[in-house]
Design a protein around this motif. Structure first.
Motif, PDB file in Angstrom:
ATOM      1  N   ALA A 135      -9.809 -49.843   2.857  1.00  0.00           N
ATOM      2  CA  ALA A 135     -11.291 -49.470   2.218  1.00  0.00           C
ATOM      3  C   ALA A 135     -12.348 -48.635   2.133  1.00  0.00           C
ATOM      4  O   ALA A 135     -13.242 -48.728   3.023  1.00  0.00           O
ATOM      5  N   LEU A 136     -12.034 -48.050   0.871  1.00  0.00           N
ATOM      6  CA  LEU A 136     -13.485 -46.949   0.735  1.00  0.00           C
ATOM      7  C   LEU A 136     -14.302 -46.866  -1.128  1.00  0.00           C
ATOM      8  O   LEU A 136     -13.059 -47.904  -1.162  1.00  0.00           O
TER       9      LEU A 136
ATOM     10  N   VAL B  83     -16.440 -46.248  -7.727  1.00  0.00           N
ATOM     11  CA  VAL B  83     -14.645 -45.901  -7.025  1.00  0.00           C
ATOM     12  C   VAL B  83     -14.569 -46.576  -5.946  1.00  0.00           C
ATOM     13  O   VAL B  83     -15.324 -46.473  -4.991  1.00  0.00           O
ATOM     14  N   ARG B  84     -13.197 -47.384  -5.829  1.00  0.00           N
ATOM     15  CA  ARG B  84     -13.447 -48.140  -4.766  1.00  0.00           C
ATOM     16  C   ARG B  84     -12.011 -47.398  -4.813  1.00  0.00           C
ATOM     17  O   ARG B  84     -11.224 -47.688  -5.441  1.00  0.00           O
ATOM     18  N   CYS B  85     -11.406 -47.504  -3.743  1.00  0.00           N
ATOM     19  CA  CYS B  85      -9.728 -47.257  -3.609  1.00  0.00           C
ATOM     20  C   CYS B  85      -9.333 -47.610  -2.118  1.00  0.00           C
ATOM     21  O   CYS B  85      -9.420 -48.216  -1.352  1.00  0.00           O
ATOM     22  N   ARG B  86      -7.575 -48.164  -1.898  1.00  0.00           N
ATOM     23  CA  ARG B  86      -7.169 -48.169  -0.227  1.00  0.00           C
ATOM     24  C   ARG B  86      -6.500 -47.731  -0.314  1.00  0.00           C
ATOM     25  O   ARG B  86      -5.767 -46.761  -0.429  1.00  0.00           O
ATOM     26  N   VAL B  87      -6.145 -47.263   1.153  1.00  0.00           N
ATOM     27  CA  VAL B  87      -4.990 -46.010   1.396  1.00  0.00           C
ATOM     28  C   VAL B  87      -4.259 -47.122   2.721  1.00  0.00           C
ATOM     29  O   VAL B  87      -5.067 -47.902   3.516  1.00  0.00           O
ATOM     30  N   ARG B  88      -3.138 -46.890   3.429  1.00  0.00           N
ATOM     31  CA  ARG B  88      -2.444 -47.340   3.342  1.00  0.00           C
ATOM     32  C   ARG B  88      -1.582 -46.692   4.514  1.00  0.00           C
ATOM     33  O   ARG B  88      -0.866 -46.056   3.196  1.00  0.00           O
ATOM     34  N   ASN B  89      -1.723 -46.363   5.507  1.00  0.00           N
ATOM     35  CA  ASN B  89      -0.023 -45.426   6.434  1.00  0.00           C
ATOM     36  C   ASN B  89       1.079 -45.997   6.002  1.00  0.00           C
ATOM     37  O   ASN B  89       1.162 -47.168   7.527  1.00  0.00           O
TER      38      ASN B  89
ATOM     39  N   PHE C 207      -1.441 -45.757  -1.859  1.00  0.00           N
ATOM     40  CA  PHE C 207      -2.733 -45.125  -2.433  1.00  0.00           C
ATOM     41  C   PHE C 207      -2.998 -46.038  -3.682  1.00  0.00           C
ATOM     42  O   PHE C 207      -2.642 -45.986  -4.777  1.00  0.00           O
ATOM     43  N   ALA C 208      -4.187 -47.249  -4.177  1.00  0.00           N
ATOM     44  CA  ALA C 208      -4.410 -47.432  -4.954  1.00  0.00           C
ATOM     45  C   ALA C 208      -6.368 -47.286  -5.417  1.00  0.00           C
ATOM     46  O   ALA C 208      -6.923 -47.409  -4.844  1.00  0.00           O
ATOM     47  N   TRP C 209      -6.459 -47.145  -6.122  1.00  0.00           N
ATOM     48  CA  TRP C 209      -7.716 -47.257  -6.344  1.00  0.00           C
ATOM     49  C   TRP C 209      -8.571 -47.943  -8.350  1.00  0.00           C
ATOM     50  O   TRP C 209      -8.104 -48.626  -8.920  1.00  0.00           O
TER      51      TRP C 209
ATOM     52  N   GLU D 111      -8.390 -39.119  -5.279  1.00  0.00           N
ATOM     53  CA  GLU D 111      -6.587 -38.240  -5.426  1.00  0.00           C
ATOM     54  C   GLU D 111      -6.478 -37.943  -3.658  1.00  0.00           C
ATOM     55  O   GLU D 111      -7.636 -37.919  -3.153  1.00  0.00           O
ATOM     56  N   ILE D 112      -5.761 -37.794  -3.660  1.00  0.00           N
ATOM     57  CA  ILE D 112      -4.922 -37.974  -1.299  1.00  0.00           C
ATOM     58  C   ILE D 112      -5.322 -36.174  -2.260  1.00  0.00           C
ATOM     59  O   ILE D 112      -4.357 -35.554  -2.461  1.00  0.00           O
TER      60      ILE D 112
END
Lengths: 268, 216
Positions: free
Chosen positions: A69-70, A16-22, A3-5, A84-85
């Motif tokens: 990316a969201l 706000v930009r963030c990136r999630v990777r499973n 997770f990065a933001w 946050e997650i």
């Protein structure tokens, strides 16, 4: 879960930009929540929020190794961290429901309108096509605007004045550049010249002797070239008379005006 | 009952048929063509105002030989119109008047799709030309996605025998032939629906046949 933001501030709004990777080997449902002190303004298409978004965040379904990316906005100052997650849950791999919660399924069938809006292209005319109130007058009737300016405009300045007209922020109340007026009158002149040519030809044929008539016919490439000349000249006469009445009436009105622009400018 | 009259292509006669079928159904016809309205206009609030939240939808009803909800003619109005209000606006008119016919715009954008999503059923208008049929098939697919059951299709302005069976097969609904009749063409501008102006004409019978297919 990787997770990065990143957060930017733009006026009163935080972007706000963030990136999630499973990074697990199984599909996961992830709940990403905003920690900003205002409702989330989610990405929208046709005014309808994207699937999975609500006012506190988004719920995503990520396949193994999938990266997403969201981004969103909120009317609040940035905080650390802005997102946050909140929850990671296992997903039954046979289920292919996309990003939506089971509870959201019936919501989407309930609103066929929202589904249509989300799937189809926007129907609205572009903003640029719709003149807003301030420049409507100038757009709607450039002839009137330039015509009234022309009377006081004095010296025509063809080249540079036209370029002035393309200034980024034209003031709708300012007189239009005199160059535009000149251009407009040039076009009128050109039309009048065309009419004059027709009338000349009709005059030469009026009570003409054989030689002159033959010459005029030859000049017009045969009688066919003259067909309809009488009707169009008659129509010209009507139009010209109307035009002359209107033009002289407008000229009289233009002369009678006395807008106290200087006084108004002093008051402003 | 909300019936959408759609057809993909422009100029095939959607507005004319919507108006005349509404007359046969004793219904209100709503000009849902937000960008290029062509049902008679009038004074007072219109659909743009209702969709912008500036008027009660019931205030937009305009009485006439066929009651009309007119639509504004301005780009600014089209831009301000929020299609998310269409469903409740049309429902309010339906509660008041029973049957509503929506005259849909051409194309496949949201303004064409939302009326189909709002409607209970739809009627497709096709011209007897092949190119118009292709657009009608696309609109048919859109209506199917949006759950607007197809009650029939009208092959409009027919002068010679059209391939009605082929059209019905392609669209999957009974096809009715509306013969070319200048009284139908003039009916909207003159506000004289053909079922009143020429009740015995073949065109009026075709319009009544289409209206009978609409479940009440």
């Amino acid at each position: 879960m990787d997770f990065a933001w990143d957060v930017d501030r733009e006026g009163d709004v935080s972007l706000v930009r963030c990136r999630v990777r499973n990074d697990d080997a199984v599909p996961r449902r992830v709940r990403v929540e905003s920690r900003l002190d205002a409702p989330v303004l989610p990405p929208r298409r046709g005014g309808v929020p994207e699937d999975g978004w609500d006012e506190s965040g988004a719920t995503l379904r990520l396949d193994p190794g999938e990266r997403r990316a969201l981004g969103f906005a909120a009317r609040a100052p940035p905080t650390e961290p802005p997102v946050e997650i909140a929850e990671v849950a296992a997903v039954d791999p046979t289920e292919r429901s996309g990003d939506t919660d089971p509870g959201e399924g019936d919501e989407s069938t309930a609103s066929a309108t929202a589904a249509a809006l989300r799937r189809l292209g926007d129907h609205r005319p572009p903003r640029d096509a719709v003149a807003d109130g301030s420049d409507r007058l100038a757009d709607a009737d450039p002839v009137v605007a330039t015509g009234s300016a022309g009377d006081g405009g004095g010296e025509p300045e063809p080249g540079p004045a036209v370029a002035d007209g393309a200034e980024p922020e034209p003031d709708p109340t300012a007189p239009a550049p005199p160059g535009a007026t000149t251009e407009w009158f040039d076009a009128v002149d050109a039309r009048l010249n065309a009419v004059e040519e027709r009338i000349d030809r009709a005059e030469r044929l009026t009570d003409a002797d054989l030689a002159t008539a033959t010459e005029a016919v030859a000049e017009a490439d045969g009688v066919d070239g003259l067909s309809g000349l009488d009707e169009s000249v008659a129509a010209d006469a009507d139009r010209l008379r109307e035009l002359s009445d209107r033009a002289s009436a407008l000229a009289a009105r233009a002369e009678a005006t006395d807008a106290p622009i200087e006084a108004l400018e002093q008051l402003a | 009952m909300i019936l959408a009259v759609a057809g993909g292509k422009g100029g095939v006669g959607k507005t004319t048929l919507a108006y005349n079928v509404a007359a046969a159904l004793d219904a209100v016809v709503v000009d849902a063509d937000l960008g290029m309205a062509d049902l008679p206009g009038g004074r007072g609030p219109d659909l743009h105002d209702a969709l912008a939240g500036a008027a009660d939808p019931r205030e937009t009803l305009r009485a006439g030989p066929v009651d009309v909800v007119p639509c504004g003619r301005t780009l600014a109005g089209a831009r301000a119109a929020d299609l998310r209000r269409l469903e409740s606006a049309v429902a309010a008119i339906e509660r008041e008047r029973g049957t509503v016919v929506l005259d849909c715009p051409a194309g496949r954008r949201a303004d064409a799709g939302v009326p189909l999503a709002v409607a209970d059923a739809c009627l497709l208008v096709v011209s007897p030309r092949a190119f118009a049929l292709a657009d009608a098939i696309r609109t048919r697919a859109l209506a199917r996605e949006l759950d607007a059951g197809l009650v029939g299709c009208a092959v409009n302005r027919v002068t010679e025998e059209p391939p009605t069976d082929a059209i019905a097969d392609a669209l999957g609904a009974p096809a009715s032939v509306v013969p070319a009749d200048p009284r139908v063409g003039r009916s909207v501008a003159e506000e004289r629906p053909v079922v009143d102006a020429a009740p015995d004409s073949a065109a009026a019978e075709a319009v009544r046949e289409l209206a009978r297919r609409v479940p009440r």
